[in-house]
Design an enzyme around this catalytic site. Structure first.
Site, PDB file in Angstrom:
ATOM      1  N   ASP A  61      94.690 -16.927  16.691  1.00  0.00           N
ATOM      2  CA  ASP A  61      95.368 -18.007  16.055  1.00  0.00           C
ATOM      3  C   ASP A  61      96.417 -16.959  15.340  1.00  0.00           C
ATOM      4  OD1 ASP A  61      94.951 -21.021  15.105  1.00  0.00           O
ATOM      5  OD2 ASP A  61      96.257 -19.834  13.661  1.00  0.00           O
ATOM      6  N   LYS A 105      93.141 -18.305   8.194  1.00  0.00           N
ATOM      7  CA  LYS A 105      92.335 -18.997   8.917  1.00  0.00           C
ATOM      8  C   LYS A 105      91.269 -17.917   9.762  1.00  0.00           C
ATOM      9  CE  LYS A 105      93.611 -22.484  11.418  1.00  0.00           C
ATOM     10  NZ  LYS A 105      94.139 -23.354  12.408  1.00  0.00           N
ATOM     11  N   LEU A 156      87.548 -34.996  23.400  1.00  0.00           N
ATOM     12  CA  LEU A 156      86.659 -34.941  22.199  1.00  0.00           C
ATOM     13  C   LEU A 156      86.792 -35.859  21.084  1.00  0.00           C
ATOM     14  CD1 LEU A 156      86.479 -30.996  21.761  1.00  0.00           C
ATOM     15  CD2 LEU A 156      85.413 -32.314  23.515  1.00  0.00           C
ATOM     16  N   GLU A 193      86.131 -36.672  16.920  1.00  0.00           N
ATOM     17  CA  GLU A 193      85.826 -36.179  15.834  1.00  0.00           C
ATOM     18  C   GLU A 193      84.349 -36.440  15.123  1.00  0.00           C
ATOM     19  OE1 GLU A 193      88.893 -35.143  12.839  1.00  0.00           O
ATOM     20  OE2 GLU A 193      90.311 -35.681  14.277  1.00  0.00           O
ATOM     21  N   PHE A 231      84.426 -48.908  20.989  1.00  0.00           N
ATOM     22  CA  PHE A 231      85.681 -49.255  20.487  1.00  0.00           C
ATOM     23  C   PHE A 231      86.122 -50.781  20.436  1.00  0.00           C
ATOM     24  CE2 PHE A 231      85.900 -44.917  21.477  1.00  0.00           C
ATOM     25  CZ  PHE A 231      86.809 -44.234  20.599  1.00  0.00           C
ATOM     26  N   ALA A 251      86.146 -54.076  14.986  1.00  0.00           N
ATOM     27  CA  ALA A 251      87.293 -54.330  14.222  1.00  0.00           C
ATOM     28  C   ALA A 251      87.365 -53.726  12.841  1.00  0.00           C
ATOM     29  CB  ALA A 251      87.402 -55.873  14.331  1.00  0.00           C
ATOM     30  N   GLY A 252      88.706 -53.506  12.331  1.00  0.00           N
ATOM     31  CA  GLY A 252      88.658 -53.041  11.068  1.00  0.00           C
ATOM     32  C   GLY A 252      90.130 -52.904  10.630  1.00  0.00           C
ATOM     33  N   CYS A 308      94.625 -38.275  17.167  1.00  0.00           N
ATOM     34  CA  CYS A 308      94.873 -38.480  18.750  1.00  0.00           C
ATOM     35  C   CYS A 308      95.239 -39.765  19.081  1.00  0.00           C
ATOM     36  CB  CYS A 308      93.315 -38.329  19.247  1.00  0.00           C
ATOM     37  SG  CYS A 308      92.868 -36.679  19.672  1.00  0.00           S
ATOM     38  N   LYS A 358      87.989 -42.091   9.961  1.00  0.00           N
ATOM     39  CA  LYS A 358      86.393 -42.508  10.495  1.00  0.00           C
ATOM     40  C   LYS A 358      85.529 -41.705   9.673  1.00  0.00           C
ATOM     41  CE  LYS A 358      85.043 -40.559  14.483  1.00  0.00           C
ATOM     42  NZ  LYS A 358      84.977 -40.455  15.658  1.00  0.00           N
TER      43      LYS A 358
END
Length: 440
Positions: A33, A38, A158, A160, A258, A261-262, A269, A329
């Site tokens: 990187d 980092k 992927l 999270e 998925f 509801a929210g 992503c 999330k």
């Protein structure tokens, strides 16, 4: 069977997860990187973001000396396979920002010019269709023509919060390439990686790029769909969107994932890839009102919260609003495209006082709002003297809340956007939940 040596370019969420899991699997792994801070932190076993199991696993592979970190691209020469995991953030136009990709490609191509042994470049960065053909492959045409290297596209899927598990147990492996040698080389690597090889689908380069866009756009579509149903449920007495989600999710043609509801989807992503697909569709002369509608539903979903707040008569200056949950999330500190940001900004426009709580995401939130809001270390302090509580994430600590936990509020106005509280226990409060018809 001798294991390949791996290099990973770009050590964000995807790159670091890929690098650490490869080292866990016994591959000698190099993480590269350009961020010196980092690199130094990673060498000390420190991760700059939260992902379950990742930091513990990093410290373990550092001890085993299976992984090293550097900013020196020349060290790629010691590897057989390079995974390109550089970030591709969205522009305001919806296009993908390729500046970091272009910079990395220039450095990689210069290094590989001097390599005689065969090398495979595996593109995991999310790119709009045709980017690999038009940008990446031309950078390496000489090496490819000399049969010294190949480029394949191998998108990641992927999530999270479960990244390590997703790498160890993928639902499918997609390999997009033209040259059989490159595809076979990557399959050989995966045979070394997995005891039981997952299903592998071999496609063209552009098809592989579009699979990633299609995958995330479909997930976004499911969320916007169920949120649209939830908004209908909210207008009808004794109707619960979770029961609807459960019922339709039992249909194998639909599936349960998925369909929760929210307040709308966020993260790094789904919004980016949906926006990227919309932008790409317009570029090729095939604009998609369908995907635009999915995006519009998500953008308008937070308005449901403010409609409820208006009915509660609390959209007036100096009222105090408590927000529980800031990340997009649970089990992450990622606030990119989080609904919480939109909610707080609009609340501030109304002149409301804002108090927030999140066990993981406070530090990232401070970078946006500085001292304009109050950051609370405990749920109790966040709720104290509040006129309304808005629950935005379904974190386990919020699921445990009972009526007595809200006793120190000025008035028990509660908006549960995830339906994690049992409405039957809140009959003596002004309780609303997105997608839940009033059970009075």
């Amino acid at each position: 069977m001798t294991k390949e040596k791996i290099s990973v370019i770009g050590l964000g969420f995807v790159g670091l997860s890929v690098a650490v899991v490869n080292a866990m699997k016994g591959f000698h792994t190099l993480g590269i990187d350009i961020d010196d801070v980092k690199i130094k932190n990673l060498q000390q076993g420190k991760v700059s973001f939260f992902e379950p199991k990742l930091e513990k696993s990093l410290k373990s592979v550092l001890s085993s000396k299976k992984i090293e970190f550097s900013n020196d691209f020349m060290k790629i020469l010691d590897s057989d396979i390079t995974f390109l995991t550089v970030g591709t953030p969205p522009k305001k136009s919806g296009d993908v920002d390729l500046s970091s990709i272009k910079s990395a490609l220039s450095k990689i191509s210069k290094v590989l010019e001097s390599k005689e042994k065969y090398h495979l470049l595996v593109v995991k960065s999310t790119l709009s269709p045709e980017t690999t053909n038009k940008l990446i492959i031309p950078k390496f045409e000489k090496q490819i023509s000399l049969n010294k290297m190949d480029v394949v596209v191998n998108p990641e899927f992927l999530q999270e919060g479960v990244a390590i598990n997703d790498i160890l147990d993928p639902h499918i492996i997609v390999i997009g390439g033209y040259n059989k040698k490159g595809i076979k080389f990557l399959i050989k690597y995966y045979k070394n990686f997995y005891k039981k090889l997952p299903e592998i689908i071999q496609v063209g380069v552009t098809t592989a790029e579009l699979i990633k866009y299609a995958n995330n756009s479909f997930l976004a579509t499911k969320i916007s769909f169920i949120n649209s149903i939830a908004n209908i449920c909210q207008k009808l007495p004794d109707v619960d969107v979770d029961s609807i989600s459960y019922a339709i999710g039992k249909d194998n043609r639909i599936g349960p994932l998925f369909l929760q509801a929210g307040p709308g989807f966020g993260g790094s992503c789904l919004p980016k890839d949906l926006s990227g697909l919309i932008s790409f569709s317009k570029k090729i002369g095939n604009p998609s009102p369908f995907f635009e509608a999915v995006e519009n539903v998500n953008a308008s979903q937070p308005k449901q919260i403010f409609t409820i707040m208006k009915n509660m008569e609390i959209l007036s200056p100096k009222k105090t609003i408590s927000i529980l949950g800031l990340s997009f999330k649970k089990n992450t500190d990622d606030i990119r495209e989080s609904v919480s940001i939109k909610i707080v900004r609009k609340c501030l426009n109304y002149g409301l006082k804002i108090k927030v709580h999140d066990s993981m995401a406070i530090t990232n939130f401070k970078k946006i709002f500085n001292d304009n809001i109050e950051y609370c270390e405990s749920i109790d302090s966040c709720l104290e003297n509040s006129d309304c509580c808005i629950i935005l994430t379904d974190s386990d600590e919020y699921k445990k809340l009972k009526l007595h936990n809200f006793s120190n509020m000025n008035k028990k106005n509660i908006i549960d956007t995830r339906r994690i509280l049992n409405h039957k226990n809140f009959k003596n409060t002004n309780f609303y939940a997105l997608g839940l018809g009033q059970f009075k």
